[in-house]
Design a protein around this motif. Sequence first.
Motif, PDB file in Angstrom:
ATOM      1  N   GLU A 129      45.933  50.421  39.568  1.00 48.67           N
ATOM      2  CA  GLU A 129      44.960  49.327  39.583  1.00 48.67           C
ATOM      3  C   GLU A 129      43.583  49.813  39.132  1.00 48.67           C
ATOM      4  OE1 GLU A 129      45.142  48.088  43.600  1.00 48.67           O
ATOM      5  OE2 GLU A 129      47.035  46.976  43.378  1.00 48.67           O
ATOM      6  N   GLN A 130      43.156  50.962  39.643  1.00 46.78           N
ATOM      7  CA  GLN A 130      41.835  51.481  39.310  1.00 46.78           C
ATOM      8  C   GLN A 130      41.764  52.051  37.897  1.00 46.78           C
ATOM      9  OE1 GLN A 130      39.097  51.013  41.247  1.00 46.78           O
ATOM     10  NE2 GLN A 130      40.586  49.781  42.380  1.00 46.78           N
ATOM     11  N   GLU A 183      34.196  50.044  35.222  1.00 43.83           N
ATOM     12  CA  GLU A 183      33.043  50.674  35.856  1.00 43.83           C
ATOM     13  C   GLU A 183      33.373  52.086  36.334  1.00 43.83           C
ATOM     14  OE1 GLU A 183      29.938  50.098  39.603  1.00 43.83           O
ATOM     15  OE2 GLU A 183      31.409  48.532  39.139  1.00 43.83           O
ATOM     16  N   ASN A 232      39.851  49.888  35.742  1.00 43.96           N
ATOM     17  CA  ASN A 232      38.514  49.562  36.229  1.00 43.96           C
ATOM     18  C   ASN A 232      37.471  50.183  35.302  1.00 43.96           C
ATOM     19  OD1 ASN A 232      36.020  49.548  37.593  1.00 43.96           O
ATOM     20  ND2 ASN A 232      36.977  49.745  39.599  1.00 43.96           N
TER      21      ASN A 232
END
Length: 344
Positions: free
Chosen positions: A306-307, A312, A310
């Motif tokens: 999931e990350q 950011e 990401n």
Amino acid sequence: MTDDPNGGRSGFESSSRRRFLLSGAALAAGGLAGCTETPGSGGNGNGNGNGGGDSISGDIAIAGSSTVFPLMEAIAAAFEAEHPEVSMDISSTGSGGGFSNFFCPGQTDFNNASRPIKEEEQQLCSDNGVEPVELQAATDALTVVVNNDNEFIEDDCITIDELNQIWGEDAAETWSEVRDDWPDEEIERYGAAETSGTFDYFTETVNGESGAHTDDYQATERDNTIVQGVKGSQYAIGYFGFSYYYNNPDQVTALKVDNGDGCVLPSLDTASNGEYTPLSRPLFTYASKSSLAEEHVAEFARFFVEQAGNEELVAQQVGYVPLTDEQQSEVMDRLETAIQEAQN
């Protein structure tokens, strides 16, 4: 000095990379206390997972690539903040060192890698009853750097052929041997150790075959050692993952690379759009399928994927290209299949 193409931060940290922290109270609460420099005793699926949500607990041991290390550490810190009963033990051993010494012998749950697992490593894992599950983590722009006072490499640009002359088995001893108008000064080289996936990728891509790399260089698994070596000599050159340059934009100069279509500076954009060839590459972590039978390990694997999308975290804070939605969906599907098979 070249302009920083991605707004990177200065102030390079020691090997613990504790500056790769996420913003926000959740991460601040988690910290990196569970990260160490040597693999722990978490082992292959020996944790104490006891259910989902905040109730999960246990140990997770991770070894492997120094290139993937800062990304894994940042994600692990965020996971520990949400699940304080899970202890993460992360070490930087090099991709090959992690596979051969820890992951395939069944001592760790994950192995970070800056290149795909090799056939002989697959066999070693199989011999020990370990089934690796490949999870792409990001895309890297492998970066070649020189000293900030290097004024002889015109436009801070070098060709793949020149890199081959500098790093090949019959490597040039002086800069003038590579190009006549370069100084007659000894080349000081700093690069990845043979246990590193970065070493493997660089030699295959630049030198044309695995292992075709000069042994006349300072080899290390610590990328900050490469930074310091290049920073200390006007005639030095080195290479490592882009994240280390991204977080050191004022310490060394990143070279543009000419693969026949003009000079291209390594950056998140050029790695993402395919312009930075041939030195952009996928990064991975490999999960042990049997470890995924433990709920806390499975939950962390899901969290990692999931990350990995990401922006950011992966791009702005660590310095790699995050997974696209399509890549992330494909990796998650592979992971969920492996978890289901491991837990049934």
